[in-house]
Design a protein around this motif. Structure first.
Motif, PDB file in Angstrom:
ATOM      1  N   GLY A 197      29.521   5.227  10.123  1.00 19.35           N
ATOM      2  CA  GLY A 197      28.154   5.731   9.956  1.00 19.35           C
ATOM      3  C   GLY A 197      27.994   7.224  10.053  1.00 19.35           C
ATOM      4  N   ALA A 198      29.086   7.970  10.185  1.00 21.71           N
ATOM      5  CA  ALA A 198      28.969   9.430  10.258  1.00 21.71           C
ATOM      6  C   ALA A 198      28.479   9.978   8.922  1.00 21.71           C
ATOM      7  CB  ALA A 198      30.318  10.053  10.617  1.00 21.71           C
ATOM      8  N   ARG A 199      27.615  10.975   8.995  1.00 22.13           N
ATOM      9  CA  ARG A 199      27.086  11.601   7.797  1.00 22.13           C
ATOM     10  C   ARG A 199      28.117  12.582   7.223  1.00 22.13           C
ATOM     11  NH1 ARG A 199      24.262   8.647  11.028  1.00 22.13           N
ATOM     12  NH2 ARG A 199      23.475  10.345  12.315  1.00 22.13           N
ATOM     13  N   PRO A 200      27.971  12.936   5.939  1.00 18.17           N
ATOM     14  CA  PRO A 200      28.949  13.842   5.316  1.00 18.17           C
ATOM     15  C   PRO A 200      29.158  15.135   6.093  1.00 18.17           C
ATOM     16  CG  PRO A 200      27.597  12.835   3.621  1.00 18.17           C
ATOM     17  CD  PRO A 200      27.017  12.403   4.941  1.00 18.17           C
ATOM     18  N   GLN A 208      20.262  15.343   5.968  1.00 21.24           N
ATOM     19  CA  GLN A 208      21.081  14.129   6.026  1.00 21.24           C
ATOM     20  C   GLN A 208      20.709  13.284   7.248  1.00 21.24           C
ATOM     21  OE1 GLN A 208      25.320  14.849   5.658  1.00 21.24           O
ATOM     22  NE2 GLN A 208      25.004  16.433   4.103  1.00 21.24           N
ATOM     23  N   GLU A 209      20.453  13.936   8.367  1.00 21.30           N
ATOM     24  CA  GLU A 209      20.069  13.208   9.574  1.00 21.30           C
ATOM     25  C   GLU A 209      18.703  12.542   9.406  1.00 21.30           C
ATOM     26  OE1 GLU A 209      22.046  12.781  12.538  1.00 21.30           O
ATOM     27  OE2 GLU A 209      23.357  13.298  10.868  1.00 21.30           O
ATOM     28  N   PHE A 210      17.746  13.258   8.828  1.00 19.66           N
ATOM     29  CA  PHE A 210      16.419  12.696   8.614  1.00 19.66           C
ATOM     30  C   PHE A 210      16.491  11.457   7.729  1.00 19.66           C
ATOM     31  CE2 PHE A 210      14.712  17.326   8.872  1.00 19.66           C
ATOM     32  CZ  PHE A 210      14.923  17.329  10.238  1.00 19.66           C
ATOM     33  N   HIS A 238       5.706   3.127   5.265  1.00 19.61           N
ATOM     34  CA  HIS A 238       7.069   3.633   5.201  1.00 19.61           C
ATOM     35  C   HIS A 238       7.059   5.004   4.528  1.00 19.61           C
ATOM     36  CE1 HIS A 238       8.398  -0.519   6.044  1.00 19.61           C
ATOM     37  NE2 HIS A 238       7.466  -0.875   5.179  1.00 19.61           N
ATOM     38  N   PRO A 239       7.744   6.000   5.101  1.00 17.04           N
ATOM     39  CA  PRO A 239       7.736   7.340   4.505  1.00 17.04           C
ATOM     40  C   PRO A 239       8.625   7.432   3.278  1.00 17.04           C
ATOM     41  CG  PRO A 239       9.167   7.316   6.422  1.00 17.04           C
ATOM     42  CD  PRO A 239       8.527   5.960   6.355  1.00 17.04           C
ATOM     43  N   ALA A 240       8.178   8.218   2.306  1.00 14.77           N
ATOM     44  CA  ALA A 240       9.025   8.511   1.148  1.00 14.77           C
ATOM     45  C   ALA A 240      10.065   9.563   1.498  1.00 14.77           C
ATOM     46  CB  ALA A 240       8.167   8.989  -0.021  1.00 14.77           C
ATOM     47  N   GLY A 241       9.773  10.394   2.472  1.00 16.70           N
ATOM     48  CA  GLY A 241      10.684  11.405   2.986  1.00 16.70           C
ATOM     49  C   GLY A 241      10.331  11.644   4.439  1.00 16.70           C
ATOM     50  N   LEU A 242      11.189  12.337   5.166  1.00 13.23           N
ATOM     51  CA  LEU A 242      10.985  12.471   6.606  1.00 13.23           C
ATOM     52  C   LEU A 242      11.464  13.822   7.105  1.00 13.23           C
ATOM     53  CD1 LEU A 242      10.267  10.924   9.298  1.00 13.23           C
ATOM     54  CD2 LEU A 242      12.679  10.300   9.402  1.00 13.23           C
ATOM     55  N   PHE A 243      10.710  14.391   8.033  1.00 13.00           N
ATOM     56  CA  PHE A 243      11.150  15.556   8.796  1.00 13.00           C
ATOM     57  C   PHE A 243      10.838  15.254  10.252  1.00 13.00           C
ATOM     58  CE2 PHE A 243      11.354  19.641  10.752  1.00 13.00           C
ATOM     59  CZ  PHE A 243      12.174  20.435   9.961  1.00 13.00           C
TER      60      PHE A 243
END
Length: 416
Positions: A394-397, A206-208, A122-127
């Motif tokens: 579920g929309a992001r800010p 935010q999307e990632f 599992h990734p700690a962060g994602l791009f």
């Protein structure tokens, strides 16, 4: 990296007068890690590297039932490329200890994350370079396209649909797999800079994060309804036969770990329903069922077909698919003209924002969320209320900030 530097690095290239064609990675294609000792050495190299790690997987979609990873490709600055065969390894703990603390760079991450999660990775962060390309306004966001546009290279392709469960894996397949992570880090740097220049980097982050933390999708209530050609079957009895054959095929596919389409194509299921064979001989006279391999299963298929035909009416499926969402959009004008007017106004408003911001409209706001909001709008159409509805959906800010006011105005106008 220009062509001269690529040649100095040992990268096999081909000059075509345009983008440089890459045939294999700069340091060559490494051997596949298939034992614990090699895994420990590879993980030590990865741990000694710096920055994010490029990640990709190869599955056997269309060949195997289970969408597991048959090859994991990794590349990190200072570590080189690592190719791992997880099917040959009993303990991936060393890999987990390294990767799970790092940011990952993937292309179309949602395709790879599920099979990696099955390995407890599992990734700690994602791009996500594909998603970044969409947000940056590129119309074509395939990995090869973005690498060519932004880095000036053409990747050797041709094995994306291969049977990656095959062993041993051919050298040209491994070259292809290694190239998929060869330039991901450089591509990420280009896209990150472009998103920053467009003022979209925070949106992308935010999307990632939404992709990284997304739960597994809920199982479909009636997956058999996705059988290709099922729209040709109108009667509940016919749909019961489709369901029975689909479920029998799925059970056999699970047991044999074969793609369902390789057990029995969808077209054969639909043909069996429409032809309504009464005997094994009649079933074997149909396309596909007449084949040498299929002939030994036809008696079983016929039993399932007959079982469905014998079901009581109370056990037959509904002609229409159960859903908790709105009906198909093409029926809105008849079912609820006011909802159709709301949707038309909302789509026009969102399309204008998407065009102004150089975004695909589906990335600006999920189409399903737009449809649900327009089909059953809130009692109050003020911006704050609409914003709450979008957040609950579920929309992001960043999406709420861009769309709530325009959507509120459009819903008000449609109601006037």
């Amino acid at each position: 990296m220009g062509s001269a530097e690529a040649e100095d690095a040992g990268m096999e290239i081909e000059s075509t007068g345009g983008p440089v064609l890459l045939r294999e990675p700069a340091e060559g294609t490494p051997p596949v890690v298939t034992d614990q000792r090699a895994l420990a050495e590879a993980c030590a190299r990865l741990a000694a590297g710096t920055g994010a790690v490029a990640v990709d997987t190869e599955r056997a979609s269309g060949y195997r039932y289970w969408p597991k990873a048959y090859l994991v490709q990794l590349r990190r600055e200072g570590s080189g490329t690592v190719l791992i065969d997880p099917t040959e390894l009993d303990d991936l703990t060393p890999l987990k200890n390294v990767l799970n603390s790092l940011e990952w760079v993937l292309h179309a991450a949602s395709q790879d994350l599920p099979c990696l999660a099955e390995l407890d990775l599992h990734p700690a962060g994602l791009f996500d370079t594909e998603l970044a390309g969409r947000l940056a306004g590129y119309e074509r966001v395939a990995l090869g396209t973005l690498v060519e546009l932004l880095l000036g290279y053409t990747l050797e392709k041709g094995h994306s649909a291969a049977d990656w469960s095959k062993r041993p894996l051919p050298v040209d397949w491994l070259n292809y797999a290694a190239l998929d992570v060869e330039l991901l880090i450089q591509l990420r740097e280009k896209l990150e800079a472009e998103l920053g220049a467009q003022g979209k980097l925070e949106w992308a982050q935010q999307e990632f994060e939404a992709v990284r933390t997304a739960p597994p999708p809920a199982p479909r209530a009636e997956p058999w309804r996705r059988t290709s050609g099922v729209h040709k079957i109108r009667s509940p009895r016919g749909l019961a036969v489709v369901r029975e054959l689909w479920q029998a095929r799925d059970e056999l596919a699970r047991k044999r770990d074969r793609a369902p389409s390789r057990i029995l194509p969808d077209s054969a299921i639909i043909n069996a329903v429409t032809a309504d064979p009464k005997t094994v001989e009649e079933l074997q006279a149909l396309p596909v069922f007449s084949g040498r391999v299929q002939r030994k299963y036809t008696a079983s298929w016929l039993r399932h077909l007959q079982a469905a035909k014998a079901l009581p009416a109370s056990e037959l499926p509904s002609p229409s698919q159960p859903t908790d969402g709105p009906p198909p959009v093409n029926r809105w004008a008849d079912k609820d003209p006011d909802a159709a007017a709301r949707l038309a106004a909302a789509r026009a408003a969102l399309s204008a924002i998407a065009e102004d911001r150089r975004l695909p409209v589906e990335n600006l706001l999920l189409p399903d969320l737009v449809r649900r909001t327009c089909w059953r709008p809130p009692a109050q159409l003020d911006e704050d209320v609409v914003a709450d509805v979008l957040r609950a959906g579920g929309a992001r800010p960043w999406q709420v900030e861009l769309t709530a006011a325009a959507l509120s105005k459009a819903l008000h106008a449609a109601a006037a």
